[in-house]
Design an enzyme around this catalytic site. Structure first.
Site, PDB file in Angstrom:
ATOM      1  N   MET A   1       0.890  -1.111   0.117  1.00 33.96           N
ATOM      2  CA  MET A   1       0.089  -0.123  -0.029  1.00 33.96           C
ATOM      3  C   MET A   1       0.832   1.142   0.131  1.00 33.96           C
ATOM      4  O   MET A   1       1.854   1.245   0.942  1.00 33.96           O
ATOM      5  CB  MET A   1      -0.948   0.017   1.316  1.00 33.96           C
TER       6      MET A   1
ATOM      7  N   CYS B   1      -2.323  -1.931  -9.899  1.00 35.04           N
ATOM      8  CA  CYS B   1      -2.621  -0.768  -9.628  1.00 35.04           C
ATOM      9  C   CYS B   1      -3.537   0.253 -10.468  1.00 35.04           C
ATOM     10  O   CYS B   1      -3.252   0.210 -11.778  1.00 35.04           O
ATOM     11  CB  CYS B   1      -1.509   0.343  -9.076  1.00 35.04           C
TER      12      CYS B   1
ATOM     13  N   LYS C   1       1.179  -9.633  -9.594  1.00 35.20           N
ATOM     14  CA  LYS C   1      -0.093  -9.043  -8.520  1.00 35.20           C
ATOM     15  C   LYS C   1      -0.863  -8.377  -9.839  1.00 35.20           C
ATOM     16  O   LYS C   1      -0.584  -7.295 -10.239  1.00 35.20           O
ATOM     17  CB  LYS C   1       0.155  -8.288  -7.350  1.00 35.20           C
TER      18      LYS C   1
ATOM     19  N   ASN D   1      -6.512 -11.741  -2.970  1.00 33.96           N
ATOM     20  CA  ASN D   1      -6.427 -10.552  -2.149  1.00 33.96           C
ATOM     21  C   ASN D   1      -7.818  -9.905  -2.603  1.00 33.96           C
ATOM     22  O   ASN D   1      -8.393 -10.054  -3.380  1.00 33.96           O
ATOM     23  CB  ASN D   1      -5.135  -9.673  -2.913  1.00 33.96           C
ATOM     24  N   GLY D   2      -8.022  -9.019  -1.675  1.00 28.35           N
ATOM     25  CA  GLY D   2      -9.368  -8.132  -1.812  1.00 28.35           C
ATOM     26  C   GLY D   2     -10.544  -8.451  -0.809  1.00 28.35           C
ATOM     27  O   GLY D   2     -11.023  -9.539  -0.918  1.00 28.35           O
ATOM     28  N   GLY D   3     -10.858  -7.379  -0.022  1.00 23.60           N
ATOM     29  CA  GLY D   3     -12.014  -7.515   0.848  1.00 23.60           C
ATOM     30  C   GLY D   3     -11.733  -8.403   2.112  1.00 23.60           C
ATOM     31  O   GLY D   3     -12.546  -8.854   2.783  1.00 23.60           O
TER      32      GLY D   3
END
Length: 468
Positions: free
Chosen positions: A44, A130, A169, A241-243
């Protein structure tokens, strides 16, 4: 703080590996490279810099840490040792650690990859996920998903230049290119360049019309598609990944590693993956990735070494006091008192990893507002962020006796979202985007807003990446 001595140790370690390879001996694998990355702390920007990663290591020794995305030109324009250290330097205790790179030129990234390897990183990752407008204009990030041949060539060039793994990613699509066939073609092509591990953010991205924060919430999550990719490509490895906002959710997605907690049932696995009736876990699923949850509520990670990795060794009792005392000691060494002027932004970045420590507790709002007030004083800034933290904690404890020693909550069992909540979620279309636009803007501001906009807080050469 200079990290030249740390770099020398990394270089020595790298040279030892090179010698053993030259002699035909397999280099001994370090302990931090011997386990699956079951839990990964997502990269991040303006979050997973060195200070934040140190905070993570105070909570977990086993979770895989990631750097912020580092643009290839940032490294190539700062190859001198002290300058390069500002971007690639890290502490040995941060292993296992992945360096994420951003770029679209195979030649440049092939030059940067050996530099990263010489620093001793365990893995290099290429950012193809991204969705920032500024990053996309540079033709890297998520926009690369539209150029699968270019990504293949980048991975191939970097893999030939280093011996450590090169991973990618990405997302489940970009703009209108979001079919499962599109993603399968992307993975198949990139895998032919040498990538064996894909970290999938389980939603698509819109490059126009949505901010990075909105791209983390507006497009719907589709975990089941990632499970399908695991089955279509059994010889490749995947991470999800995610949530993923808490450790209980991560445990369910991983199939409840180790001993089960009371209430953990097989049906929760299917619910977590949004595959009712299918409670299986693909054998090539390497791990799951937590991002904003780790930033907003870091203390939830205090027992992941036990609940995710099954560690049984005894450790000293962990409290918010012990964690903040250790971080205070780190700040004293990394940012000693200095007569030179320190900006509000630089002090904020040093203290930002502490902002979620009291999330959900009494005194949380006062802790954050008091810190904001004290760091604006020039005298406090000269004395350093450790001094500011000490003063804030003193005031917090006076107003909230015992809050620093309150018992930490153990990992709780995953609770699926109610059907009514799922039904009310905004659709992935123009109306859904508008419905969540204000909320996404508010989330982005809450996640990234410093006390003052200060260009000197971080080197300008990284500015093009900061916007993402």
């Amino acid at each position: 703080k200079p990290f030249c001595s740390q770099l020398e140790r990394c270089l020595s370690r790298w040279m030892c590996v090179m010698v053993s390879v030259d002699e035909g001996q397999a280099p001994e694998q370090a302990p931090h490279m011997q386990t699956r990355p079951l839990l990964q702390i997502a990269p991040m920007l303006d979050v997973t810099y060195r200070d934040f990663r140190y905070m993570m290591r105070l909570l977990t020794r086993r979770a895989q840490l990631w750097t912020e995305m580092i643009v290839d030109d940032t490294v190539l324009h700062n190859l001198e040792l002290p300058k390069c250290d500002r971007f690639l330097g890290y502490l040995p205790l941060e292993h296992p650690i992945v360096c994420q790179l951003g770029g679209s030129d195979p030649r440049k990234l092939a030059e940067v990859a050996p530099v990263v390897e010489r620093y001793g990183y365990d893995e290099i990752n290429l950012n193809c996920g991204c969705p920032s407008d500024r990053v996309s204009k540079g033709e890297f990030g998520c926009s690369l998903m539209k150029k699968k041949e270019s990504v293949r060539d980048i991975v191939h060039a970097m893999s030939r230049a280093v011996q450590i793994p090169v991973t990618v990613k990405c997302r489940l699509g970009v703009d209108d290119f979001d079919s499962q066939e599109f993603v399968k073609d992307f993975i198949s092509e990139v895998a032919s360049g040498g990538c064996k591990h894909f970290i999938i953010h389980a939603r698509k991205a819109w490059l126009k019309g949505l901010s990075p924060a909105q791209n983390r919430s507006v497009p719907p999550l589709q975990y089941s598609r990632v499970k399908d990719l695991c089955r279509v490509f059994p010889d490749l490895q995947f991470s999800l990944n995610g949530g993923i906002a808490d450790v209980g959710h991560a445990r369910a997605l991983l199939g409840f590693p180790g001993d089960r907690l009371a209430g953990e049932m097989d049906t929760l696995i299917g619910s977590a993956w949004d595959t009712p009736g299918d409670d299986s876990i693909p054998p090539n699923l390497q791990g799951v990735m937590i991002g904003r949850g780790a930033m907003n509520c870091p203390m939830m990670l205090w027992d992941v070494d036990r609940t995710i990795y099954g560690c049984t060794e005894e450790r000293e009792r962990v409290t918010r006091r012990t964690v903040l005392s250790a971080y205070h000691a780190y700040l004293e060494e990394a940012y000693p008192p200095d007569e030179a002027e320190r900006s509000v932004g630089s002090v904020h970045l040093a203290l930002k990893p502490t902002l979620g420590i009291f999330s959900g507790l009494r005194g949380n709002r006062a802790f954050r507002s008091t810190m904001d007030t004290l760091m604006r004083d020039k005298g406090n800034r000269r004395l350093g962020p450790a001094h500011v933290l000490e003063q804030v904690l003193s005031q917090l404890e006076d107003a909230n006796p015992g809050v620093l020693d309150e018992p930490l909550q153990p990992t709780s069992v995953y609770k699926p979202a109610s059907k009514s909540a799922a039904a009310s979620a905004a659709p992935d279309g123009p109306q859904g985007k508008d419905r969540k636009r204000k909320r996404g803007v508010a989330e982005e501001a809450a996640a990234t807003e410093p006390p003052s906009a200060d260009a000197s807080a971080k080197p300008d050469v990284q500015a093009e990446a900061r916007a993402s």
